[in-house]
Design a protein around this motif. Sequence first.
Motif, PDB file in Angstrom:
ATOM      1  N   CYS A   1      16.002   2.636   2.634  1.00 20.78           N
ATOM      2  CA  CYS A   1      14.925   3.038   1.711  1.00 20.78           C
ATOM      3  C   CYS A   1      15.041   2.253   0.401  1.00 20.78           C
ATOM      4  O   CYS A   1      15.267   2.802  -0.674  1.00 20.78           O
ATOM      5  CB  CYS A   1      14.971   4.539   1.445  1.00 20.78           C
ATOM      6  SG  CYS A   1      13.418   5.187   0.750  1.00 20.78           S
ATOM      7  N   THR A   2      14.869   0.952   0.499  1.00 23.45           N
ATOM      8  CA  THR A   2      15.016   0.052  -0.641  1.00 23.45           C
ATOM      9  C   THR A   2      13.805   0.148  -1.562  1.00 23.45           C
ATOM     10  O   THR A   2      12.658   0.110  -1.112  1.00 23.45           O
ATOM     11  CB  THR A   2      15.164  -1.398  -0.144  1.00 23.45           C
ATOM     12  OG1 THR A   2      16.252  -1.465   0.781  1.00 23.45           O
ATOM     13  CG2 THR A   2      15.410  -2.347  -1.301  1.00 23.45           C
ATOM     14  N   ALA A   3      14.057   0.269  -2.866  1.00 22.38           N
ATOM     15  CA  ALA A   3      12.998   0.318  -3.873  1.00 22.38           C
ATOM     16  C   ALA A   3      12.881  -1.043  -4.546  1.00 22.38           C
ATOM     17  O   ALA A   3      13.850  -1.538  -5.130  1.00 22.38           O
ATOM     18  CB  ALA A   3      13.292   1.395  -4.896  1.00 22.38           C
TER      19      ALA A   3
ATOM     20  N   TRP B   1      12.733  -8.009   9.902  1.00 19.88           N
ATOM     21  CA  TRP B   1      13.115  -7.219   8.732  1.00 19.88           C
ATOM     22  C   TRP B   1      13.983  -8.062   7.794  1.00 19.88           C
ATOM     23  O   TRP B   1      14.931  -8.714   8.222  1.00 19.88           O
ATOM     24  CB  TRP B   1      13.883  -5.969   9.150  1.00 19.88           C
ATOM     25  CG  TRP B   1      13.000  -4.835   9.567  1.00 19.88           C
ATOM     26  CD1 TRP B   1      12.435  -4.639  10.789  1.00 19.88           C
ATOM     27  CD2 TRP B   1      12.580  -3.735   8.754  1.00 19.88           C
ATOM     28  NE1 TRP B   1      11.685  -3.487  10.798  1.00 19.88           N
ATOM     29  CE2 TRP B   1      11.755  -2.913   9.557  1.00 19.88           C
ATOM     30  CE3 TRP B   1      12.816  -3.368   7.431  1.00 19.88           C
ATOM     31  CZ2 TRP B   1      11.164  -1.738   9.073  1.00 19.88           C
ATOM     32  CZ3 TRP B   1      12.231  -2.203   6.944  1.00 19.88           C
ATOM     33  CH2 TRP B   1      11.406  -1.398   7.758  1.00 19.88           C
TER      34      TRP B   1
ATOM     35  N   ASN C   1       6.439   4.790   6.396  1.00 19.35           N
ATOM     36  CA  ASN C   1       4.979   4.883   6.441  1.00 19.35           C
ATOM     37  C   ASN C   1       4.524   5.723   7.627  1.00 19.35           C
ATOM     38  O   ASN C   1       3.582   6.516   7.512  1.00 19.35           O
ATOM     39  CB  ASN C   1       4.394   3.468   6.519  1.00 19.35           C
ATOM     40  CG  ASN C   1       2.884   3.430   6.559  1.00 19.35           C
ATOM     41  OD1 ASN C   1       2.216   3.619   5.549  1.00 19.35           O
ATOM     42  ND2 ASN C   1       2.317   3.156   7.736  1.00 19.35           N
TER      43      ASN C   1
ATOM     44  N   GLN D   1       7.264  -0.275  -4.639  1.00 19.92           N
ATOM     45  CA  GLN D   1       7.302  -0.148  -3.186  1.00 19.92           C
ATOM     46  C   GLN D   1       8.621   0.453  -2.721  1.00 19.92           C
ATOM     47  O   GLN D   1       9.683   0.183  -3.299  1.00 19.92           O
ATOM     48  CB  GLN D   1       7.115  -1.515  -2.517  1.00 19.92           C
ATOM     49  CG  GLN D   1       5.755  -2.152  -2.761  1.00 19.92           C
ATOM     50  CD  GLN D   1       5.688  -3.563  -2.206  1.00 19.92           C
ATOM     51  OE1 GLN D   1       6.435  -4.434  -2.632  1.00 19.92           O
ATOM     52  NE2 GLN D   1       4.800  -3.774  -1.237  1.00 19.92           N
ATOM     53  N   LEU D   2       8.539   1.266  -1.675  1.00 19.44           N
ATOM     54  CA  LEU D   2       9.714   1.792  -0.992  1.00 19.44           C
ATOM     55  C   LEU D   2       9.679   1.284   0.447  1.00 19.44           C
ATOM     56  O   LEU D   2       8.705   1.514   1.171  1.00 19.44           O
ATOM     57  CB  LEU D   2       9.716   3.327  -0.994  1.00 19.44           C
ATOM     58  CG  LEU D   2       9.911   4.022  -2.342  1.00 19.44           C
ATOM     59  CD1 LEU D   2       9.698   5.535  -2.189  1.00 19.44           C
ATOM     60  CD2 LEU D   2      11.292   3.739  -2.909  1.00 19.44           C
ATOM     61  N   PHE D   3      10.742   0.583   0.864  1.00 15.50           N
ATOM     62  CA  PHE D   3      10.811  -0.012   2.189  1.00 15.50           C
ATOM     63  C   PHE D   3      11.773   0.777   3.074  1.00 15.50           C
ATOM     64  O   PHE D   3      12.835   1.214   2.616  1.00 15.50           O
ATOM     65  CB  PHE D   3      11.305  -1.461   2.103  1.00 15.50           C
ATOM     66  CG  PHE D   3      10.390  -2.388   1.379  1.00 15.50           C
ATOM     67  CD1 PHE D   3       9.432  -3.120   2.074  1.00 15.50           C
ATOM     68  CD2 PHE D   3      10.473  -2.534  -0.001  1.00 15.50           C
ATOM     69  CE1 PHE D   3       8.587  -3.993   1.401  1.00 15.50           C
ATOM     70  CE2 PHE D   3       9.629  -3.401  -0.677  1.00 15.50           C
ATOM     71  CZ  PHE D   3       8.681  -4.135   0.018  1.00 15.50           C
TER      72      PHE D   3
ATOM     73  N   ASN E   1       9.631  -4.634   7.554  1.00 17.14           N
ATOM     74  CA  ASN E   1       9.507  -4.285   6.132  1.00 17.14           C
ATOM     75  C   ASN E   1       8.392  -3.259   5.891  1.00 17.14           C
ATOM     76  O   ASN E   1       7.601  -3.374   4.941  1.00 17.14           O
ATOM     77  CB  ASN E   1       9.285  -5.531   5.281  1.00 17.14           C
ATOM     78  CG  ASN E   1      10.477  -6.470   5.309  1.00 17.14           C
ATOM     79  OD1 ASN E   1      11.616  -6.048   5.539  1.00 17.14           O
ATOM     80  ND2 ASN E   1      10.234  -7.750   5.091  1.00 17.14           N
ATOM     81  N   GLU E   2       8.340  -2.264   6.754  1.00 19.64           N
ATOM     82  CA  GLU E   2       7.404  -1.153   6.597  1.00 19.64           C
ATOM     83  C   GLU E   2       7.613  -0.519   5.222  1.00 19.64           C
ATOM     84  O   GLU E   2       8.745  -0.345   4.772  1.00 19.64           O
ATOM     85  CB  GLU E   2       7.676  -0.140   7.707  1.00 19.64           C
ATOM     86  CG  GLU E   2       6.763   1.062   7.733  1.00 19.64           C
ATOM     87  CD  GLU E   2       7.121   2.014   8.874  1.00 19.64           C
ATOM     88  OE1 GLU E   2       6.604   3.140   8.871  1.00 19.64           O
ATOM     89  OE2 GLU E   2       7.933   1.630   9.743  1.00 19.64           O
ATOM     90  N   TYR E   3       6.511  -0.151   4.557  1.00 16.56           N
ATOM     91  CA  TYR E   3       6.659   0.357   3.195  1.00 16.56           C
ATOM     92  C   TYR E   3       5.550   1.344   2.845  1.00 16.56           C
ATOM     93  O   TYR E   3       4.526   1.442   3.525  1.00 16.56           O
ATOM     94  CB  TYR E   3       6.635  -0.798   2.183  1.00 16.56           C
ATOM     95  CG  TYR E   3       5.272  -1.438   2.009  1.00 16.56           C
ATOM     96  CD1 TYR E   3       4.404  -1.018   0.994  1.00 16.56           C
ATOM     97  CD2 TYR E   3       4.842  -2.445   2.867  1.00 16.56           C
ATOM     98  CE1 TYR E   3       3.153  -1.598   0.838  1.00 16.56           C
ATOM     99  CE2 TYR E   3       3.596  -3.029   2.717  1.00 16.56           C
ATOM    100  CZ  TYR E   3       2.754  -2.599   1.694  1.00 16.56           C
ATOM    101  OH  TYR E   3       1.509  -3.154   1.554  1.00 16.56           O
TER     102      TYR E   3
ATOM    103  N   ARG F   1       0.353  -0.741   8.501  1.00 16.76           N
ATOM    104  CA  ARG F   1       1.760  -1.023   8.163  1.00 16.76           C
ATOM    105  C   ARG F   1       2.726  -0.483   9.210  1.00 16.76           C
ATOM    106  O   ARG F   1       3.912  -0.856   9.207  1.00 16.76           O
ATOM    107  CB  ARG F   1       2.116  -0.386   6.815  1.00 16.76           C
ATOM    108  CG  ARG F   1       1.317  -0.879   5.633  1.00 16.76           C
ATOM    109  CD  ARG F   1       1.751  -0.129   4.377  1.00 16.76           C
ATOM    110  NE  ARG F   1       0.770  -0.227   3.318  1.00 16.76           N
ATOM    111  CZ  ARG F   1       0.649   0.650   2.337  1.00 16.76           C
ATOM    112  NH1 ARG F   1       1.457   1.697   2.296  1.00 16.76           N
ATOM    113  NH2 ARG F   1      -0.257   0.495   1.399  1.00 16.76           N
TER     114      ARG F   1
END
Length: 352
Positions: free
Chosen positions: A83-85, A76, A96, A89-91, A324-326, A319
């Motif tokens: 929940c980084t934007a 990661w 997911n 994309q939202l990580f 870094n799942e998104y 995913r």
Amino acid sequence: MMKTVVEDLKTLVGIPSFSGEEKTAADWMEQRLSEEEMIVKRYGNNVWTTHSGYDENRPTVLLNSHLDTVKVCNGWTFPPFACTAIGNQLFGLGINDAGASLIALFHAFLRMKSQNLAYNLVFLASAEEENSGKAGLEAVRHRLGKIDMAIVGEPTGGKVAVAEKGLLVIDALAKGVAGHAARNSGINAITVVLQDIQRIQEYCFEKTSGLLGPVSMNVTAINGGDLHNVIPDECAFVIDVRLNERYTHQEVLDELQAICSAELTARSMRLAPSGLAEGHPLWRTANALELPCFGSPTMSDQALMSWPSIKLGIGESERSHTPNEYILIEELEQGIALYDRFLNQLNHEIMG
């Protein structure tokens, strides 16, 4: 509306909720449902509610996805619980699989709860899906009341999984006779296992499925021998079997036992394959909306459901369980619209 959806998703992702440790996430889900003036029920870390106007003469549709996630894996580069934007994309861990689908189903339920539907609607946020634990859906399915069909929120890319492979894990134990390695005496249990593994690799189950294909299996663990100078008299190995809907667990176990010298024992026969009849309202709904239907090789809580079900959700299966799942923001928007369309079309199909 999207602003609230994204805020709910960010809140959920920000709560660590590994399998068996979902209490804080379940507390939040219970609070959110209460804020929407729903009558909330809870058992362990499973939270559910039923829409107003319940009529026992109508069929009941379950909307289900899970609160839990896998553990954080290596690799990661974004904070897993933030929940980084970045761009579109939202990580975040579990965003997911299956946070986005859970939150989208929750908001779909809220929009449908006051409508005069031809079916009852139950929303369930369940625990212990990722580890197939017994404190999740299995613990509450008999507490939900009569369920006639289910939509399971999992990352399917907006396609409809109308069948799903089941799982059978087999523990195998081969017996030999101990002897001195220098004298080449005894019967080597490892050699017995190697012969069994070759038979397993060469074996093909006769019945295949149009949606799920053939039964597949792999030997995934092996353990035998302790000392370099002793012929081992025992060797254990594990077989992972993915069943199609044309076989029961017992049938698969019996066929494999017939070709193996080792003694085979099933760890569990809980996780069954599933398949939806083509004339079912869920399938008719998918066809009416021109949604692609497929058979899923990955497992979900469908394996524990005795009623007809589909998987349909936001994101892509590949995913899941990755660093870094998104999800894409447009996937969230499209998924919410898809759930609305699906539930409205299902209403027409049930009404006939």
